[in-house]
Write an enzyme that holds these catalytic residues in place. Structure first.
Site, PDB file in Angstrom:
ATOM      1  N   HIS A  61       0.843  -1.204   0.000  1.00 20.16           N
ATOM      2  CA  HIS A  61       0.000   0.000   0.000  1.00 20.16           C
ATOM      3  C   HIS A  61       0.871   1.245   0.000  1.00 20.16           C
ATOM      4  O   HIS A  61       2.080   1.200   0.196  1.00 20.16           O
ATOM      5  CB  HIS A  61      -0.983   0.002   1.180  1.00 20.16           C
ATOM      6  CG  HIS A  61      -0.378   0.221   2.525  1.00 20.16           C
ATOM      7  ND1 HIS A  61      -1.123   0.444   3.646  1.00 20.16           N
ATOM      8  CD2 HIS A  61       0.918   0.257   2.928  1.00 20.16           C
ATOM      9  CE1 HIS A  61      -0.312   0.603   4.688  1.00 20.16           C
ATOM     10  NE2 HIS A  61       0.913   0.488   4.286  1.00 20.16           N
TER      11      HIS A  61
ATOM     12  N   CYS B 249       5.093   5.218   5.317  1.00 17.22           N
ATOM     13  CA  CYS B 249       3.989   4.618   4.568  1.00 17.22           C
ATOM     14  C   CYS B 249       3.547   5.495   3.399  1.00 17.22           C
ATOM     15  O   CYS B 249       2.689   5.103   2.621  1.00 17.22           O
ATOM     16  CB  CYS B 249       2.810   4.309   5.497  1.00 17.22           C
ATOM     17  SG  CYS B 249       3.073   2.796   6.447  1.00 17.22           S
TER      18      CYS B 249
ATOM     19  N   HIS C 127       4.972   0.052  -0.503  1.00 20.97           N
ATOM     20  CA  HIS C 127       5.782  -0.892   0.291  1.00 20.97           C
ATOM     21  C   HIS C 127       4.841  -1.963   0.802  1.00 20.97           C
ATOM     22  O   HIS C 127       3.626  -1.772   0.831  1.00 20.97           O
ATOM     23  CB  HIS C 127       6.445  -0.170   1.467  1.00 20.97           C
ATOM     24  CG  HIS C 127       5.436   0.411   2.389  1.00 20.97           C
ATOM     25  ND1 HIS C 127       4.810   1.591   2.131  1.00 20.97           N
ATOM     26  CD2 HIS C 127       4.876  -0.079   3.518  1.00 20.97           C
ATOM     27  CE1 HIS C 127       3.919   1.829   3.077  1.00 20.97           C
ATOM     28  NE2 HIS C 127       3.924   0.824   3.932  1.00 20.97           N
TER      29      HIS C 127
ATOM     30  N   HIS D 168       3.508  -5.206   3.531  1.00 18.78           N
ATOM     31  CA  HIS D 168       3.407  -5.679   4.919  1.00 18.78           C
ATOM     32  C   HIS D 168       3.009  -7.150   4.902  1.00 18.78           C
ATOM     33  O   HIS D 168       2.323  -7.600   3.973  1.00 18.78           O
ATOM     34  CB  HIS D 168       2.327  -4.922   5.694  1.00 18.78           C
ATOM     35  CG  HIS D 168       2.669  -3.501   5.983  1.00 18.78           C
ATOM     36  ND1 HIS D 168       3.561  -3.129   6.962  1.00 18.78           N
ATOM     37  CD2 HIS D 168       2.232  -2.346   5.419  1.00 18.78           C
ATOM     38  CE1 HIS D 168       3.655  -1.807   6.994  1.00 18.78           C
ATOM     39  NE2 HIS D 168       2.858  -1.303   6.059  1.00 18.78           N
TER      40      HIS D 168
ATOM     41  N   ASP E 296      -4.589 -10.920  -1.215  1.00 17.61           N
ATOM     42  CA  ASP E 296      -3.271 -11.522  -0.983  1.00 17.61           C
ATOM     43  C   ASP E 296      -2.355 -11.289  -2.189  1.00 17.61           C
ATOM     44  O   ASP E 296      -2.754 -11.547  -3.337  1.00 17.61           O
ATOM     45  CB  ASP E 296      -3.418 -13.028  -0.706  1.00 17.61           C
ATOM     46  CG  ASP E 296      -2.111 -13.648  -0.216  1.00 17.61           C
ATOM     47  OD1 ASP E 296      -1.292 -12.920   0.384  1.00 17.61           O
ATOM     48  OD2 ASP E 296      -1.916 -14.862  -0.437  1.00 17.61           O
ATOM     49  N   HIS E 297      -1.163 -10.773  -1.931  1.00 15.44           N
ATOM     50  CA  HIS E 297      -0.188 -10.425  -2.976  1.00 15.44           C
ATOM     51  C   HIS E 297      -0.726  -9.375  -3.950  1.00 15.44           C
ATOM     52  O   HIS E 297      -0.375  -9.377  -5.133  1.00 15.44           O
ATOM     53  CB  HIS E 297       0.295 -11.684  -3.715  1.00 15.44           C
ATOM     54  CG  HIS E 297       1.220 -12.507  -2.880  1.00 15.44           C
ATOM     55  ND1 HIS E 297       0.775 -13.285  -1.849  1.00 15.44           N
ATOM     56  CD2 HIS E 297       2.559 -12.651  -2.902  1.00 15.44           C
ATOM     57  CE1 HIS E 297       1.814 -13.884  -1.269  1.00 15.44           C
ATOM     58  NE2 HIS E 297       2.900 -13.511  -1.883  1.00 15.44           N
TER      59      HIS E 297
ATOM     60  N   GLU F 248      -0.917  -5.193  11.314  1.00 17.42           N
ATOM     61  CA  GLU F 248      -0.114  -4.756  10.161  1.00 17.42           C
ATOM     62  C   GLU F 248       1.377  -4.923  10.422  1.00 17.42           C
ATOM     63  O   GLU F 248       2.136  -5.294   9.519  1.00 17.42           O
ATOM     64  CB  GLU F 248      -0.420  -3.292   9.844  1.00 17.42           C
ATOM     65  CG  GLU F 248       0.229  -2.816   8.567  1.00 17.42           C
ATOM     66  CD  GLU F 248      -0.121  -1.380   8.251  1.00 17.42           C
ATOM     67  OE1 GLU F 248      -1.050  -1.183   7.455  1.00 17.42           O
ATOM     68  OE2 GLU F 248       0.518  -0.470   8.795  1.00 17.42           O
TER      69      GLU F 248
HETATM   70 NI    NI Z   1       2.593   0.711   5.577  1.00 15.82          NI
END
Ligand code: NI
Length: 137
Positions: free
Chosen positions: A14, A33, A39, A41, A79-80, A126
């Site tokens: 995100h 972020c 990037h 998580h 996911d991914h 997260e």
């Molecule tokens: Ni983040």
């Protein structure tokens, strides 16, 4: 009343930013972020349901059923993936832990409440230090 939780994992990326703000302002508010190229998580999601135990099976609900719903309604879609670009139910919503948690609740509430239990809480972790919980209020 008993509460039972299924935990699942997913990876996603995100970027937190407000379009109208400068890069400096975004950096000031969202820190790392707001990195322009995003990037990732490693998230953990905890889905807690509540209800009464079936006297025959001893189960509130077979957690395989909850796992399948999480898979079909959530993991399949995130996911991914990139929350800003790929996820239909996050369109136009800043993908903070808080907002993702609330949107996951909205996706799962209907299907889970059709079963013999009720959705009680979505917890989304997260990072090791940060998580959000939503109880539908
Ligand atoms: Ni983040």
């Amino acid at each position: 009343m008993i509460y039972i939780t299924r935990k699942e994992h997913f990876c996603a990326s995100h970027k937190l930013y407000v379009q109208e703000w400068s890069e400096e302002k975004n950096r000031e508010i969202f820190g790392k972020c707001s990195n322009p190229n995003g990037h990732g998580h490693n998230y953990s999601i905890y889905v807690t349901v509540k209800g009464e135990v079936d006297s025959k099976t001893g189960f509130l609900i077979n957690l395989k059923i909850i796992s399948k719903l999480i898979q079909d309604y959530i993991l399949e879609k995130i996911d991914h993936k990139d929350f800003n670009l790929d996820v239909e139910f996050m369109k136009g919503i800043i993908p903070t832990t808080e907002n993702i948690t609330r949107e996951i609740w909205r996706k799962l509430e209907g299907p889970i409440n059709e079963l013999s239990c009720q959705l009680h809480c979505i917890k989304l972790q997260e990072t090791e230090k940060n998580y959000a919980e939503y109880y539908g209020e």
